[in-house]
Design a protein around this motif. Structure first.
Motif, PDB file in Angstrom:
ATOM      1  N   ARG A  50       7.398  41.781  14.361  1.00 32.21           N
ATOM      2  CA  ARG A  50       5.968  41.502  14.527  1.00 32.21           C
ATOM      3  C   ARG A  50       5.751  40.342  15.505  1.00 32.21           C
ATOM      4  NH1 ARG A  50       3.215  45.558  14.549  1.00 32.21           N
ATOM      5  NH2 ARG A  50       4.207  47.030  13.144  1.00 32.21           N
ATOM      6  N   ARG A  51       6.663  39.356  15.463  1.00 30.55           N
ATOM      7  CA  ARG A  51       6.549  38.254  16.416  1.00 30.55           C
ATOM      8  C   ARG A  51       6.756  38.771  17.843  1.00 30.55           C
ATOM      9  NH1 ARG A  51       9.576  35.563  12.413  1.00 30.55           N
ATOM     10  NH2 ARG A  51      11.511  35.729  13.613  1.00 30.55           N
ATOM     11  N   HIS A  52       7.696  39.700  17.996  1.00 32.37           N
ATOM     12  CA  HIS A  52       7.921  40.288  19.317  1.00 32.37           C
ATOM     13  C   HIS A  52       6.671  41.004  19.822  1.00 32.37           C
ATOM     14  CE1 HIS A  52       9.171  43.000  22.449  1.00 32.37           C
ATOM     15  NE2 HIS A  52       8.957  44.043  21.676  1.00 32.37           N
ATOM     16  N   ILE A  53       6.023  41.791  18.954  1.00 32.04           N
ATOM     17  CA  ILE A  53       4.833  42.531  19.376  1.00 32.04           C
ATOM     18  C   ILE A  53       3.717  41.570  19.774  1.00 32.04           C
ATOM     19  CG2 ILE A  53       3.011  44.087  18.602  1.00 32.04           C
ATOM     20  CD1 ILE A  53       5.650  45.470  19.246  1.00 32.04           C
ATOM     21  N   ALA A  54       3.565  40.478  19.022  1.00 28.37           N
ATOM     22  CA  ALA A  54       2.527  39.495  19.361  1.00 28.37           C
ATOM     23  C   ALA A  54       2.824  38.823  20.706  1.00 28.37           C
ATOM     24  CB  ALA A  54       2.430  38.440  18.263  1.00 28.37           C
ATOM     25  N   THR A  55       4.094  38.484  20.929  1.00 24.28           N
ATOM     26  CA  THR A  55       4.485  37.871  22.199  1.00 24.28           C
ATOM     27  C   THR A  55       4.305  38.857  23.347  1.00 24.28           C
ATOM     28  OG1 THR A  55       6.096  36.466  21.078  1.00 24.28           O
ATOM     29  CG2 THR A  55       6.379  36.770  23.447  1.00 24.28           C
ATOM     30  N   LEU A  56       4.694  40.101  23.120  1.00 29.32           N
ATOM     31  CA  LEU A  56       4.545  41.136  24.145  1.00 29.32           C
ATOM     32  C   LEU A  56       3.082  41.306  24.519  1.00 29.32           C
ATOM     33  CD1 LEU A  56       5.692  43.463  25.854  1.00 29.32           C
ATOM     34  CD2 LEU A  56       5.508  44.927  23.822  1.00 29.32           C
ATOM     35  N   ARG A  57       2.219  41.292  23.539  1.00 30.60           N
ATOM     36  CA  ARG A  57       0.786  41.465  23.802  1.00 30.60           C
ATOM     37  C   ARG A  57       0.254  40.349  24.700  1.00 30.60           C
ATOM     38  NH1 ARG A  57      -3.655  42.773  19.057  1.00 30.60           N
ATOM     39  NH2 ARG A  57      -5.460  43.080  20.438  1.00 30.60           N
ATOM     40  N   ARG A  58       0.662  39.102  24.400  1.00 37.24           N
ATOM     41  CA  ARG A  58       0.214  37.977  25.235  1.00 37.24           C
ATOM     42  C   ARG A  58       0.745  38.104  26.661  1.00 37.24           C
ATOM     43  NH1 ARG A  58       1.534  35.122  20.492  1.00 37.24           N
ATOM     44  NH2 ARG A  58       3.524  34.465  21.392  1.00 37.24           N
ATOM     45  N   GLU A  59       2.013  38.487  26.795  1.00 37.70           N
ATOM     46  CA  GLU A  59       2.615  38.605  28.115  1.00 37.70           C
ATOM     47  C   GLU A  59       1.963  39.731  28.915  1.00 37.70           C
ATOM     48  OE1 GLU A  59       4.940  37.661  31.294  1.00 37.70           O
ATOM     49  OE2 GLU A  59       4.756  36.537  29.416  1.00 37.70           O
ATOM     50  N   LEU A  60       1.682  40.851  28.255  1.00 38.69           N
ATOM     51  CA  LEU A  60       1.022  41.959  28.949  1.00 38.69           C
ATOM     52  C   LEU A  60      -0.362  41.547  29.443  1.00 38.69           C
ATOM     53  CD1 LEU A  60       1.936  45.001  26.663  1.00 38.69           C
ATOM     54  CD2 LEU A  60       2.900  44.450  28.897  1.00 38.69           C
ATOM     55  N   ARG A  61      -1.083  40.793  28.633  1.00 34.25           N
ATOM     56  CA  ARG A  61      -2.421  40.338  29.040  1.00 34.25           C
ATOM     57  C   ARG A  61      -2.329  39.463  30.294  1.00 34.25           C
ATOM     58  NH1 ARG A  61      -7.251  40.075  26.671  1.00 34.25           N
ATOM     59  NH2 ARG A  61      -6.375  40.708  24.661  1.00 34.25           N
ATOM     60  N   GLU A  62      -1.389  38.522  30.290  1.00 36.72           N
ATOM     61  CA  GLU A  62      -1.239  37.623  31.432  1.00 36.72           C
ATOM     62  C   GLU A  62      -0.881  38.403  32.694  1.00 36.72           C
ATOM     63  OE1 GLU A  62       1.613  34.689  30.313  1.00 36.72           O
ATOM     64  OE2 GLU A  62       0.357  33.835  28.716  1.00 36.72           O
ATOM     65  N   ARG A  63       0.030  39.358  32.545  1.00 34.83           N
ATOM     66  CA  ARG A  63       0.461  40.126  33.714  1.00 34.83           C
ATOM     67  C   ARG A  63      -0.660  41.045  34.220  1.00 34.83           C
ATOM     68  NH1 ARG A  63       6.695  41.469  34.035  1.00 34.83           N
ATOM     69  NH2 ARG A  63       7.584  39.539  33.217  1.00 34.83           N
ATOM     70  N   ARG A  64      -1.332  41.710  33.286  1.00 31.14           N
ATOM     71  CA  ARG A  64      -2.440  42.573  33.700  1.00 31.14           C
ATOM     72  C   ARG A  64      -3.488  41.785  34.448  1.00 31.14           C
ATOM     73  NH1 ARG A  64      -6.835  44.034  29.316  1.00 31.14           N
ATOM     74  NH2 ARG A  64      -7.108  41.797  29.680  1.00 31.14           N
ATOM     75  N   ASP A  65      -3.902  40.641  33.869  1.00 30.53           N
ATOM     76  CA  ASP A  65      -4.967  39.852  34.483  1.00 30.53           C
ATOM     77  C   ASP A  65      -4.543  39.308  35.842  1.00 30.53           C
ATOM     78  OD1 ASP A  65      -6.397  40.381  32.219  1.00 30.53           O
ATOM     79  OD2 ASP A  65      -6.212  38.374  31.355  1.00 30.53           O
ATOM     80  N   ALA A  66      -3.269  38.930  35.967  1.00 27.84           N
ATOM     81  CA  ALA A  66      -2.792  38.403  37.247  1.00 27.84           C
ATOM     82  C   ALA A  66      -2.817  39.487  38.323  1.00 27.84           C
ATOM     83  CB  ALA A  66      -1.372  37.849  37.085  1.00 27.84           C
ATOM     84  N   LEU A  67      -2.401  40.699  37.975  1.00 35.47           N
ATOM     85  CA  LEU A  67      -2.398  41.778  38.960  1.00 35.47           C
ATOM     86  C   LEU A  67      -3.825  42.185  39.327  1.00 35.47           C
ATOM     87  CD1 LEU A  67      -0.909  43.779  40.707  1.00 35.47           C
ATOM     88  CD2 LEU A  67      -0.731  45.312  38.720  1.00 35.47           C
ATOM     89  N   VAL A  68      -4.715  42.256  38.352  1.00 35.09           N
ATOM     90  CA  VAL A  68      -6.103  42.625  38.631  1.00 35.09           C
ATOM     91  C   VAL A  68      -6.758  41.586  39.544  1.00 35.09           C
ATOM     92  CG1 VAL A  68      -8.387  42.898  37.591  1.00 35.09           C
ATOM     93  CG2 VAL A  68      -6.408  44.025  36.563  1.00 35.09           C
ATOM     94  N   ARG A  69      -6.465  40.304  39.321  1.00 37.14           N
ATOM     95  CA  ARG A  69      -7.029  39.255  40.193  1.00 37.14           C
ATOM     96  C   ARG A  69      -6.594  39.461  41.645  1.00 37.14           C
ATOM     97  NH1 ARG A  69      -5.841  35.730  35.896  1.00 37.14           N
ATOM     98  NH2 ARG A  69      -3.887  35.116  36.896  1.00 37.14           N
ATOM     99  N   GLU A  70      -5.316  39.751  41.827  1.00 32.92           N
ATOM    100  CA  GLU A  70      -4.822  39.955  43.184  1.00 32.92           C
ATOM    101  C   GLU A  70      -5.462  41.191  43.826  1.00 32.92           C
ATOM    102  OE1 GLU A  70      -3.151  37.871  44.819  1.00 32.92           O
ATOM    103  OE2 GLU A  70      -2.446  36.537  43.227  1.00 32.92           O
ATOM    104  N   LEU A  71      -5.612  42.250  43.061  1.00 29.57           N
ATOM    105  CA  LEU A  71      -6.197  43.481  43.595  1.00 29.57           C
ATOM    106  C   LEU A  71      -7.661  43.286  43.963  1.00 29.57           C
ATOM    107  CD1 LEU A  71      -4.531  46.023  41.161  1.00 29.57           C
ATOM    108  CD2 LEU A  71      -4.240  46.019  43.647  1.00 29.57           C
ATOM    109  N   ARG A  72      -8.392  42.551  43.136  1.00 26.62           N
ATOM    110  CA  ARG A  72      -9.817  42.364  43.372  1.00 26.62           C
ATOM    111  C   ARG A  72     -10.105  41.411  44.526  1.00 26.62           C
ATOM    112  NH1 ARG A  72     -12.353  42.721  37.201  1.00 26.62           N
ATOM    113  NH2 ARG A  72     -12.542  45.011  37.255  1.00 26.62           N
ATOM    114  N   ALA A  73      -9.083  40.754  45.018  1.00 25.05           N
ATOM    115  CA  ALA A  73      -9.246  39.907  46.206  1.00 25.05           C
ATOM    116  C   ALA A  73      -9.099  40.715  47.492  1.00 25.05           C
ATOM    117  CB  ALA A  73      -8.220  38.780  46.183  1.00 25.05           C
ATOM    118  N   THR A  74      -8.947  42.034  47.350  1.00 25.34           N
ATOM    119  CA  THR A  74      -8.792  42.936  48.493  1.00 25.34           C
ATOM    120  C   THR A  74      -9.841  44.047  48.400  1.00 25.34           C
ATOM    121  OG1 THR A  74      -7.338  44.576  47.448  1.00 25.34           O
ATOM    122  CG2 THR A  74      -6.306  42.545  48.259  1.00 25.34           C
TER     123      THR A  74
END
Length: 453
Positions: A350-374
């Protein structure tokens, strides 16, 4: 040492015998163990081959491809069929390329310590390693899958069949529920592996469009009636490739349509563990009458080496699926099942799933920010899953953009691969789980250049 031997013997004629290990060690001033390790590398590369009792020789080289006459296969194979396609998940990225086209998370996102510990424990039990598991799966693992739709759904271990991953589960289910020539309804876009499984079984795919809320249940009703279909394949939660989620009203109305038409839905819940936003309950949670065949996979969140999934279904449908499974696989290896169960029941899961969720959010948001700058467009931010669905400007074909990006060092998947029929626009799928966020800006820059913006 391996480099020295590669230079020395790589260009020698085949069948040339190498000196003994001791002679090579003396020549290079190293120990015999070092030479043996280097030779093992050259054997793996196909440069040399060992012959017990005779020594080590420069390997025999296969006949060059241009000298082989394979033209007879053109006649033997006949017309192109459903397997004559380029699979987006099968392409290998060049060394050093930004691989944002695949479907598996990078190792740092997976529970490596839990998997290694579980493997070590399982390997000490000879019955786990050596005994066949010719049954529906470990009872405790089946019970875990039965509980995934929720306790109120009333499933138990007898309603579960364990398979070798989600693709095997989908393939076995489609083979069991539909006969060659039948129609199967699918969302558009949808998972390319499901389309491949359907076509390989001789099924006709009837597409219905995705909407903001998921699908239009009226479209589903019309498609089932017009094509006399009784099977609908869908990903209501974090759909691949777009990450969309069906609304509660669409879920309820879809179940009503299925009941009215006496039809099945194969609910592929592939990304349950990859939720970024809150995930709604599966359709199976509200299905007392056996219309839903629920597929729950663990591979994406646990390890690509632990290919384990569960099919949850009721009645004769499950018996047919069980028989269909035997057409492709006899059983799931006990080692994989024991490891999966060990990891799922470990306190750290369960700790892994919680950590994975946070990491996925950070990565998704970072990629979307880069895409929306184009000028590249992201219509909807995915609520889960592993990728962003990017709409390309203009009318440049997505396949051309993907080819240009590949030549520049970026691998993305052209959107055409996810449409059962003609795509309504040009899109690419860009994954955020296999590449470090520090390289997202570089990747988006390459994609923008390839798209001509």
């Amino acid at each position: 040492m391996a480099d020295s031997l590669r230079r020395e013997y790589g260009g020698r004629p085949p069948e040339t015998r190498l000196p003994s290990t001791r002679a090579i060690a003396a020549q290079h001033g190293v120990g015999p163990v070092t030479v043996q390790s280097a030779l093992r590398l050259l054997v793996a590369e196909g440069i040399v081959e060992t012959r017990p009792g005779n020594g080590t020789f420069v390997a025999r080289r296969p006949r060059p491809p241009h000298e082989r006459d394979l033209s007879w296969q053109t006649t033997a194979l006949g017309p192109a069929g459903p397997l004559d396609v380029e699979l987006p998940g099968a392409r290998s990225a060049a060394p050093g390329a930004l691989a944002m086209h695949g479907g598996y998370p990078a190792p740092e996102l997976l529970p490596g310590a839990l998997v290694r510990s579980a493997l070590a424990r399982a390997a000490r039990d000879s019955s786990v390693v050596l005994d066949a598991q010719m049954n529906s799966g470990l009872p405790r693992l089946r019970a875990w899958f039965a509980n995934e739709p929720g306790p109120a759904a009333g499933y138990d271990a007898d309603d579960v069949l364990v398979t070798n991953g989600g693709q095997s589960a989908v393939s076995a289910t489609l083979r069991a529920l539909a006969a060659p020539g039948d129609a199967v309804v699918m969302e558009s876009p949808t998972y390319w592996g499901a389309m491949l499984a359907a076509r390989a079984h001789g099924l006709r795919i009837v597409p219905i469009a995705r909407t903001v809320d998921g699908i239009d249940p009226g479209d589903l009703a019309d498609a089932l009636a017009a094509h006399n279909a009784r099977v609908f394949y869908a990903q209501p939660t974090f759909a691949n490739p777009s990450g969309e989620v069906w609304s509660p009203s669409v879920r309820a109305e879809t179940l009503r349509v299925l009941a009215e038409h006496k039809a099945f839905v194969v609910e592929d819940d592939w990304a349950r563990d990859l939720a970024i936003d809150d995930a709604p309950p599966p359709l199976a949670a509200a299905d007392p009458d056996g219309h839903v065949v629920y597929v729950r996979s663990l591979t994406k969140s646990m390890s690509p080496s632990i290919r384990v999934a569960g099919i949850v279904a009721r009645g004769p449908a499950l018996r047919r699926i069980s028989t269909s499974r035997w057409a492709g696989e006899m059983f799931v290896p006990g080692l994989a099942q024991h490891v999966a169960l060990d990891v799922l029941t470990a306190p750290g899961w369960r700790r892994h799933i919680a950590t994975l969720r946070r990491e996925l959010r950070e990565r998704r948001d970072a990629l979307v920010r880069e895409l929306r700058a184009t000028p590249l467009s992201v219509d909807r931010v995915p609520g889960g899953g592993m990728s962003v669905w990017v709409r390309l400007p203009g009318d440049v074909p997505a396949r051309d953009v993907a080819r240009r990006a590949s030549a520049l060092g970026l691998e993305v998947a052209p959107g055409d691969d996810w449409f059962p029929a003609e795509p309504p626009g040009q899109c690419v799928r860009m994954g955020f789980v296999a590449t470090l966020p520090t390289r997202y800006r570089e990747a988006v820059g390459i994609l923008a250049e390839a798209a001509g913006v």
